[in-house]
Design a protein around this motif. Structure first.
Motif, PDB file in Angstrom:
ATOM      1  N   UNK A 115      -0.625   1.587  -1.252  1.00  0.00           N
ATOM      2  CA  UNK A 115       0.076   2.473  -1.983  1.00  0.00           C
ATOM      3  C   UNK A 115       0.049   3.754  -1.728  1.00  0.00           C
ATOM      4  N   UNK A 116      -0.560   4.308  -0.894  1.00  0.00           N
ATOM      5  CA  UNK A 116      -0.628   5.627  -0.519  1.00  0.00           C
ATOM      6  C   UNK A 116       0.722   5.997   0.471  1.00  0.00           C
ATOM      7  N   UNK A 117       0.711   4.959   1.366  1.00  0.00           N
ATOM      8  CA  UNK A 117       1.984   4.916   2.138  1.00  0.00           C
ATOM      9  C   UNK A 117       3.327   4.991   1.486  1.00  0.00           C
ATOM     10  N   UNK A 118       3.248   3.813   0.540  1.00  0.00           N
ATOM     11  CA  UNK A 118       4.236   3.525  -0.144  1.00  0.00           C
ATOM     12  C   UNK A 118       4.613   4.857  -1.037  1.00  0.00           C
ATOM     13  N   UNK A 119       3.759   5.312  -1.662  1.00  0.00           N
ATOM     14  CA  UNK A 119       4.139   6.417  -2.642  1.00  0.00           C
ATOM     15  C   UNK A 119       4.569   7.704  -1.725  1.00  0.00           C
ATOM     16  N   UNK A 154       3.251  -0.892   7.933  1.00  0.00           N
ATOM     17  CA  UNK A 154       2.106  -1.242   6.995  1.00  0.00           C
ATOM     18  C   UNK A 154       2.486  -2.360   6.095  1.00  0.00           C
ATOM     19  N   UNK A 155       3.777  -2.396   5.562  1.00  0.00           N
ATOM     20  CA  UNK A 155       4.264  -3.746   4.845  1.00  0.00           C
ATOM     21  C   UNK A 155       4.063  -4.714   5.357  1.00  0.00           C
ATOM     22  N   UNK A 156       4.130  -4.976   6.661  1.00  0.00           N
ATOM     23  CA  UNK A 156       4.265  -6.064   7.560  1.00  0.00           C
ATOM     24  C   UNK A 156       2.780  -6.737   7.704  1.00  0.00           C
ATOM     25  N   UNK A 157       1.869  -5.691   7.566  1.00  0.00           N
ATOM     26  CA  UNK A 157       0.384  -6.150   7.782  1.00  0.00           C
ATOM     27  C   UNK A 157      -0.653  -5.608   6.443  1.00  0.00           C
TER      28      UNK A 157
END
Length: 335
Positions: free
Chosen positions: A111-115, A98-101
């Motif tokens: 933010x949901x995935x990172x959290x 997700x960070x790469x896209x």
């Protein structure tokens, strides 16, 4: 859309779905262990071995563990460093993908995935050993449902959303088929009596978050045949194999309409034949050895769809996928 971006979104959705699925399995397995004595050999095998088989990693598990029990399996599926499909590994890959896209994802989704990842790293292994696996699984499931809700409510229905939809439902179809397959193997091998066998099939509904949905459809008939038929063939339950394959086919058709895929690509042909298999099975009496054959063929077809997507849509990214998992999917299919 770049092939690399499409593949990344596809695998982000698959990894998120896989993490949530394993968390649900562990949660139900822990409940089953508390109901009986899973510390003895037979009880532990009945409770924990099926979880590893459903994960598709039995061969890998046996390389580093002597047996499946209440300690080895939860560790293997949550933090196991030798398991590329552990919950931690799945969420880590999803976050890195997700960070790469990030430019293709709404801020809320990222933010949901990172959290979810930040909350996960607050669960050191010793905390799981102290508090038990249940609160850990509840935390993973809540985070997964939140991310899915954000994807559904904030993403435009473009190629990116369709590739995530495709990955989510292909993963879900495979997991549901493996659930039924593992339960059938246990019923055939363990020689348990009818009451205990039916108890195992009822637990299977919990594995698929399907207990209440099943009771709404057929509360009177509670049998292994009716439960497996519901999880495989019900066209309206969102975790049944039939429903998931319908979503896979629909996502591919939408991608074709958007010119993101060539007309009549191999993944669509394979998805349609898989749907034909399910519809043919729904027209025949359900039960017996034929069910195992249908499940085996559907699992092989899910792997074929994934391979065809790699060749027809992700080919440009195929040789440079440090986070992608094509080889891993093939290994699971062989297991």
């Amino acid at each position: 859309m770049l092939a690399r971006v499409a593949q990344t979104l596809y695998w982000t959705a698959r990894d998120l779905e896989r993490a949530e699925s394993f968390a649900r399995l562990l949660e139900v397995g822990q409940s089953a262990a508390l109901e009986g004595d899973s510390s003895n050999g037979a009880g532990g095998r009945l409770v924990w071995e099926p979880l590893v088989r459903i994960a598709g990693d039995m061969d890998s598990f046996l390389e580093t563990h002597r047996r499946a029990d209440e300690r080895s399996v939860p560790w293997y599926l949550t933090f196991g460093r030798d398991n590329r499909d552990s919950i931690v590994a799945c969420l880590n890959r999803a976050r890195e993908n997700a960070r790469s896209v990030r430019d293709r994802l709404p801020t809320e989704v990222w933010e949901g995935i990172n959290d979810a990842w930040l909350e996960l790293i607050e669960w050191p292994p010793e905390r799981v050993a102290r508090d038990g696996v249940y609160p850990f699984c509840q935390s993973i499931r809540r985070a997964s449902y939140l991310i899915l809700g954000l994807v559904e409510q904030t993403m435009r229905r473009d190629e990116g959303w369709q590739f995530m939809r495709l990955g989510r439902f292909l993963e879900r179809a495979e997991r549901s088929a493996r659930l039924v397959q593992a339960r059938q193997i246990d019923s055939a091998q363990d020689g348990v009596d009818g009451v205990l066998d039916l108890h195992g099939w009822r637990a299977l509904l919990g594995d698929a978050s399907a207990h209440e949905a099943y009771l709404q459809v057929d509360a009177a008939a509670l049998s292994p045949e009716s439960i497996s038929r519901f999880l495989m063939l019900d066209p309206r339950f969102p975790r049944s194999v039939s429903f998931c394959l319908g979503e896979v086919e629909s996502a591919i058709e939408d991608l074709i309409a958007m010119d993101a895929m060539a007309p009549n690509p191999a993944p669509l042909v394979l998805a349609r034949t898989a749907r034909d298999m399910v519809e043919a099975a729904a027209r025949r009496p359900w039960g017996g050895a034929e069910v195992a054959d249908v499940i085996e063929r559907l699992l092989a077809r899910c792997t074929s769809i994934d391979t065809a997507l790699g060749e027809s849509c992700f080919l440009a990214a195929y040789e440079r996928t440090p986070i992608g998992q094509h080889a891993q999917a093939s290994r699971q299919a062989q297991n």
